[in-house]
Motif scaffolding. Structure first.
Motif, PDB file in Angstrom:
ATOM      1  N   GLU A   1       0.810  -1.214   0.000  1.00  0.00           N
ATOM      2  CA  GLU A   1       0.000   0.000   0.000  1.00  0.00           C
ATOM      3  C   GLU A   1       0.847   1.270   0.000  1.00  0.00           C
ATOM      4  O   GLU A   1       0.339   2.349  -0.295  1.00  0.00           O
ATOM      5  CB  GLU A   1      -0.938  -0.004   1.202  1.00  0.00           C
ATOM      6  N   SER A   2       2.109   1.168   0.324  1.00  0.00           N
ATOM      7  CA  SER A   2       2.976   2.337   0.319  1.00  0.00           C
ATOM      8  C   SER A   2       3.476   2.670  -1.082  1.00  0.00           C
ATOM      9  O   SER A   2       4.134   3.693  -1.278  1.00  0.00           O
ATOM     10  CB  SER A   2       4.177   2.102   1.243  1.00  0.00           C
ATOM     11  N   VAL A   3       3.162   1.823  -2.078  1.00  0.00           N
ATOM     12  CA  VAL A   3       3.610   2.026  -3.460  1.00  0.00           C
ATOM     13  C   VAL A   3       2.416   2.377  -4.344  1.00  0.00           C
ATOM     14  O   VAL A   3       1.404   1.682  -4.339  1.00  0.00           O
ATOM     15  CB  VAL A   3       4.325   0.778  -4.008  1.00  0.00           C
ATOM     16  N   THR A   4       2.553   3.460  -5.104  1.00  0.00           N
ATOM     17  CA  THR A   4       1.531   3.881  -6.054  1.00  0.00           C
ATOM     18  C   THR A   4       2.141   3.974  -7.441  1.00  0.00           C
ATOM     19  O   THR A   4       3.149   4.670  -7.636  1.00  0.00           O
ATOM     20  CB  THR A   4       0.938   5.250  -5.671  1.00  0.00           C
ATOM     21  N   LEU A   5       1.559   3.270  -8.394  1.00  0.00           N
ATOM     22  CA  LEU A   5       1.987   3.358  -9.782  1.00  0.00           C
ATOM     23  C   LEU A   5       1.236   4.501 -10.457  1.00  0.00           C
ATOM     24  O   LEU A   5       0.031   4.645 -10.276  1.00  0.00           O
ATOM     25  CB  LEU A   5       1.715   2.044 -10.516  1.00  0.00           C
TER      26      LEU A   5
ATOM     27  N   GLY B   1       5.654   6.223 -13.780  1.00  0.00           N
ATOM     28  CA  GLY B   1       6.580   6.048 -12.666  1.00  0.00           C
ATOM     29  C   GLY B   1       5.875   5.494 -11.448  1.00  0.00           C
ATOM     30  O   GLY B   1       4.740   5.007 -11.524  1.00  0.00           O
ATOM     31  N   LEU B   2       6.547   5.598 -10.315  1.00  0.00           N
ATOM     32  CA  LEU B   2       5.972   5.119  -9.063  1.00  0.00           C
ATOM     33  C   LEU B   2       6.354   6.035  -7.920  1.00  0.00           C
ATOM     34  O   LEU B   2       7.392   6.704  -7.942  1.00  0.00           O
ATOM     35  CB  LEU B   2       6.393   3.682  -8.761  1.00  0.00           C
ATOM     36  N   LYS B   3       5.482   6.064  -6.930  1.00  0.00           N
ATOM     37  CA  LYS B   3       5.707   6.844  -5.723  1.00  0.00           C
ATOM     38  C   LYS B   3       5.661   5.914  -4.525  1.00  0.00           C
ATOM     39  O   LYS B   3       4.779   5.050  -4.431  1.00  0.00           O
ATOM     40  CB  LYS B   3       4.651   7.943  -5.583  1.00  0.00           C
ATOM     41  N   TYR B   4       6.615   6.090  -3.616  1.00  0.00           N
ATOM     42  CA  TYR B   4       6.704   5.247  -2.416  1.00  0.00           C
ATOM     43  C   TYR B   4       6.728   6.145  -1.188  1.00  0.00           C
ATOM     44  O   TYR B   4       7.506   7.104  -1.112  1.00  0.00           O
ATOM     45  CB  TYR B   4       7.967   4.397  -2.470  1.00  0.00           C
TER      46      TYR B   4
ATOM     47  N   GLU C   1       9.788   9.473  -5.341  1.00  0.00           N
ATOM     48  CA  GLU C   1       9.006   9.382  -6.574  1.00  0.00           C
ATOM     49  C   GLU C   1       9.967   9.335  -7.755  1.00  0.00           C
ATOM     50  O   GLU C   1      10.902  10.134  -7.842  1.00  0.00           O
ATOM     51  CB  GLU C   1       8.056  10.564  -6.720  1.00  0.00           C
ATOM     52  N   ASN C   2       9.738   8.380  -8.657  1.00  0.00           N
ATOM     53  CA  ASN C   2      10.602   8.191  -9.816  1.00  0.00           C
ATOM     54  C   ASN C   2       9.735   8.184 -11.071  1.00  0.00           C
ATOM     55  O   ASN C   2       8.768   7.428 -11.165  1.00  0.00           O
ATOM     56  CB  ASN C   2      11.372   6.877  -9.699  1.00  0.00           C
ATOM     57  N   THR C   3      10.092   9.025 -12.046  1.00  0.00           N
ATOM     58  CA  THR C   3       9.251   9.231 -13.221  1.00  0.00           C
ATOM     59  C   THR C   3      10.076   9.204 -14.498  1.00  0.00           C
ATOM     60  O   THR C   3      11.105   9.883 -14.599  1.00  0.00           O
ATOM     61  CB  THR C   3       8.525  10.594 -13.134  1.00  0.00           C
ATOM     62  N   PHE C   4       9.632   8.406 -15.468  1.00  0.00           N
ATOM     63  CA  PHE C   4      10.175   8.439 -16.824  1.00  0.00           C
ATOM     64  C   PHE C   4       9.242   9.294 -17.684  1.00  0.00           C
ATOM     65  O   PHE C   4       8.021   9.158 -17.585  1.00  0.00           O
ATOM     66  CB  PHE C   4      10.275   7.026 -17.415  1.00  0.00           C
ATOM     67  N   PHE C   5       9.818  10.154 -18.536  1.00  0.00           N
ATOM     68  CA  PHE C   5       8.973  11.017 -19.353  1.00  0.00           C
ATOM     69  C   PHE C   5       9.447  11.019 -20.805  1.00  0.00           C
ATOM     70  O   PHE C   5      10.617  10.771 -21.107  1.00  0.00           O
ATOM     71  CB  PHE C   5       8.955  12.453 -18.805  1.00  0.00           C
ATOM     72  N   PHE C   6       8.508  11.318 -21.681  1.00  0.00           N
ATOM     73  CA  PHE C   6       8.799  11.406 -23.114  1.00  0.00           C
ATOM     74  C   PHE C   6       7.883  12.459 -23.724  1.00  0.00           C
ATOM     75  O   PHE C   6       6.696  12.541 -23.385  1.00  0.00           O
ATOM     76  CB  PHE C   6       8.563  10.061 -23.814  1.00  0.00           C
TER      77      PHE C   6
ATOM     78  N   THR D   1      13.045  11.933  -6.991  1.00  0.00           N
ATOM     79  CA  THR D   1      13.088  12.735  -5.764  1.00  0.00           C
ATOM     80  C   THR D   1      13.082  11.802  -4.558  1.00  0.00           C
ATOM     81  O   THR D   1      12.461  10.735  -4.577  1.00  0.00           O
ATOM     82  CB  THR D   1      11.893  13.694  -5.660  1.00  0.00           C
ATOM     83  N   LEU D   2      13.763  12.213  -3.509  1.00  0.00           N
ATOM     84  CA  LEU D   2      13.828  11.426  -2.273  1.00  0.00           C
ATOM     85  C   LEU D   2      13.825  12.373  -1.083  1.00  0.00           C
ATOM     86  O   LEU D   2      14.581  13.348  -1.044  1.00  0.00           O
ATOM     87  CB  LEU D   2      15.099  10.571  -2.245  1.00  0.00           C
ATOM     88  N   THR D   3      12.950  12.090  -0.116  1.00  0.00           N
ATOM     89  CA  THR D   3      12.894  12.869   1.117  1.00  0.00           C
ATOM     90  C   THR D   3      12.871  11.914   2.306  1.00  0.00           C
ATOM     91  O   THR D   3      12.072  10.971   2.341  1.00  0.00           O
ATOM     92  CB  THR D   3      11.640  13.762   1.164  1.00  0.00           C
ATOM     93  N   ILE D   4      13.750  12.166   3.257  1.00  0.00           N
ATOM     94  CA  ILE D   4      13.807  11.376   4.489  1.00  0.00           C
ATOM     95  C   ILE D   4      13.682  12.328   5.669  1.00  0.00           C
ATOM     96  O   ILE D   4      14.442  13.291   5.780  1.00  0.00           O
ATOM     97  CB  ILE D   4      15.128  10.586   4.603  1.00  0.00           C
TER      98      ILE D   4
END
Length: 629
Positions: A398-402, A439-442, A454-459, A492-495
């Motif tokens: 549940e912590s992962v969103t596509l 991409g996906l968001k965790y 969050e990691n995103t591929f774009f075109f 992007t990464l935030t801790i």
């Protein structure tokens, strides 16, 4: 008469809609949520804490996002590039109103000091379509916050900041707000800033790279913003006025021994709006007037150029909540643009109108948005410009969103493209961008630690790209001869970690961007399949913030890879690595808080350029005292 008719029509719509909402309609109760941009799109949100630590919008985005800032130097022009697109492909909005000039379509981000807004939201790629046409790369949304009118405490809040730093820089800014009885809210913001910008740099255009001091770079800026709002039962009505003046000298490049150029920018911005909800409707209706004056002088060649533009922007945004899962979106924008300049034969006017309609909803773990924007700009009519986005939360994770999104957007030729004399081309077509991303968001909390990434591929494929090039008689003229392909990856990464009185935050942004010409006229074949100039392939920034009780320590790092400065990619600017560090201390005395902040920019004294032959500051300092009452 057309403009008067449009404003009258909007008035009738508002009045009729208000009467409709006063009718008694019974629905089952449900929760109404804010629907700015669906979370299924790629966005970046920068809050008031982040914005107050920097001077202007250019610095804010450079340190906290993956967009690239092209700066001509301290206090000089700064433009932005989203995902490898051009400066004119980015829209800047102030509380929903587009501020882009109808003359060149661009925004100088150095002319937007952070004391005049509270939050910034970046919309990337296909999500920019919800903000209007032209955002082929993305959009930047400046927002002013309103207080909690339900707070029974009526009080006056005062904030004053004074900064002094290198290059004889001084900045005064302040804000006074009052939430009074009967839900009246008053707010005043002021700013005065000046700097000599006489920085020392190494001149690489001369033998042995001698040290020189920059001349003719002084800057003065001042302005104020006034807001008055009234909260009724289910409606808020308000007015906000923003005046800003910037008077600056334009320094020469390393290649020119002397110049005598100045530029004055003056802006008047007036916004009147009302927002509210009733039963299953929520609405926002606004009218804005934006008047910009620009005066450029060059005494060495006896040039005194005046440019004036006027925008009247009208919005009617209505959301209808069909049920707790599906919302109907409807946004009408009627925008009048006019401008006159020394480079035009006469004054030019046009309407830039659009209508967005669509749906947003959720089904179990799936969130979705689909809409279409229809635009009419003079003789251009584009009935189809769709966008769709999906977000799916994994059932066992549940912590992962596509996430995935796609869309089409158009950018219409500016007045300069069409009418500049000599060279303007009235036969230009609108630029068109077909965009997609996935991409996906965790996001996960582990005790006292929260991780978000969050990691995103774009075109994107941009056709009819407007390209200015020399024509007969060595006169530059624009044509639709260019096709560009943009692709890449953003991360992007935030801790965040909290333990008793210790707060630790680590943030990082990375962008890999390939932006190439895939179709060009024959005489520019040497640029085919080459990276666009001033588009770095790699860009990274990060920050570490550590707070203990009332003391905070921050470290920021920015990396920008090499940027080509010739279309054939034979010449380039080297990569740069910039570090900034600051320390701040809060002192609380009853209801008053003092904050003292000391910052060192370019900590390791690196010599670098953002634009070729334009020096950037070496190590420099800033001391800020803030008072909150």
């Amino acid at each position: 008469m057309k403009l008067i008719s449009v404003i009258f029509t909007l008035f009738i719509v508002q009045t009729t809609f208000g009467q409709l909402l006063n009718d008694t309609i019974k629905f089952e109760p449900f929760v109404i949520e804010e629907l700015a941009v669906s979370a299924t799109y790629k966005t970046t949100n920068l809050d008031a804490v982040t914005t107050k630590s920097v001077e202007n919008l250019a610095q804010l985005l450079q340190e906290n996002s993956t967009v690239f800032i092209k700066s001509y130097g301290s206090g000089s022009l700064a433009s932005v590039s989203f995902r490898g697109t051009g400066a004119g492909h980015t829209r800047v909005l102030w509380n929903g109103v587009s501020l882009n000039s109808p003359m060149n379509g661009q925004i100088d981000f150095s002319l937007y000091p952070t004391p005049f807004f509270d939050k910034v939201e970046l919309h990337y790629g296909a999500s920019g379509l919800i903000d209007g046409n032209g955002a082929l790369g993305g959009s930047v949304n400046l927002q002013n916050s309103l207080p909690n009118f339900n707070d029974s405490t009526k009080s006056v809040k005062l904030n004053y900041n004074y900064s002094i730093g290198s290059f004889n820089k001084q900045i005064h800014s302040g804000k006074v707000s009052y939430l009074g009885t009967n839900n009246w809210f008053y707010e005043t913001r002021i700013l005065h800033s000046e700097a000599e910008n006489d920085l020392v740099y190494h001149n690489f255009a001369k033998k042995e790279n001698p040290e020189e001091r920059q001349q003719n770079a002084a800057l003065k800026q001042y302005g104020f913003q006034q807001a008055i709002y009234k909260k009724f039962k289910n409606q808020t009505v308000g007015i906000r006025f923003w005046y800003f003046n910037s008077d600056r000298n334009l320094p020469s490049t390393m290649l020119v021994a002397k110049n005598d150029e100045t530029q004055q920018d003056e802006s008047f911005r007036l916004l009147v709006n009302t927002t509210g909800f009733k039963n299953k409707f929520s609405y926002k209706i606004s009218t804005a007037l934006i008047h910009d004056n620009l005066i450029y002088t060059n005494k060495l060649i006896d040039v005194n150029s005046k440019n004036n533009s006027l925008l009247i922007d009208n919005h009617v945004d209505v959301n209808y909540f069909i049920n707790d899962k599906i919302t109907f979106l409807n946004k009408v924008n009627v925008r009048h643009e006019q401008a006159i300049a020394d480079g035009y034969n006469n004054e030019h006017k046009r309407f830039n109108n659009s209508w967005l309609t669509g749906f947003s909803g959720n089904f179990k773990r799936l969130n979705w948005t689909v809409f279409n924007r229809m635009t009419i700009v003079d003789d251009f009519f584009k009935p189809i410009a769709p966008s769709v986005s999906l977000g799916y939360q994994l059932p066992k994770l549940e912590s992962v969103t596509l996430k995935a999104a796609a869309g089409i957007n158009h950018n219409y030729p500016t007045f300069n493209d069409l009418y500049w004399t000599p060279g303007g081309n009235p036969n230009l077509k609108p630029e068109e961008a077909k965009m997609s991303e996935a991409g996906l968001k965790y996001q996960k909390a582990f005790g006292k630690t929260t991780i978000t990434t969050e990691n995103t591929f774009f075109f994107a494929h941009v056709s009819n790209w407007i390209l200015w090039q020399p024509s007969g008689g060595n006169i530059w003229s624009p044509t639709n001869l260019k096709k560009v392909e943009n692709k890449g990856f953003e991360s992007t990464l935030t801790i965040k970690y909290k333990l008793n009185k210790v707060d630790l935050s680590i943030r990082g942004n990375y962008a890999y961007t390939i932006s190439k010409n895939i179709e060009l006229p024959k005489n520019t074949d040497n640029a085919l399949n080459k990276q666009l100039i001033y588009v770095p392939q790699h860009q990274f920034n990060s920050s570490l913030n550590l707070s203990y009780k009332n003391t905070s320590l921050s470290y920021g790092y920015q990396y920008t890879s090499l940027r080509y400065i010739s279309t054939d990619n034979n010449w380039y600017l080297p990569a740069n690595y910039i570090s900034n560090v600051s320390i701040s201390q809060d002192v609380k005395l009853k209801t008053t808080t003092f904050n003292l902040r000391f910052q060192i920019n370019n900590l390791f004294n690196q010599t670098y350029q953002s634009i070729a032959w334009r020096p950037m500051p070496l190590r420099n300092y800033m001391l800020t005292l803030a008072l909150n009452l």
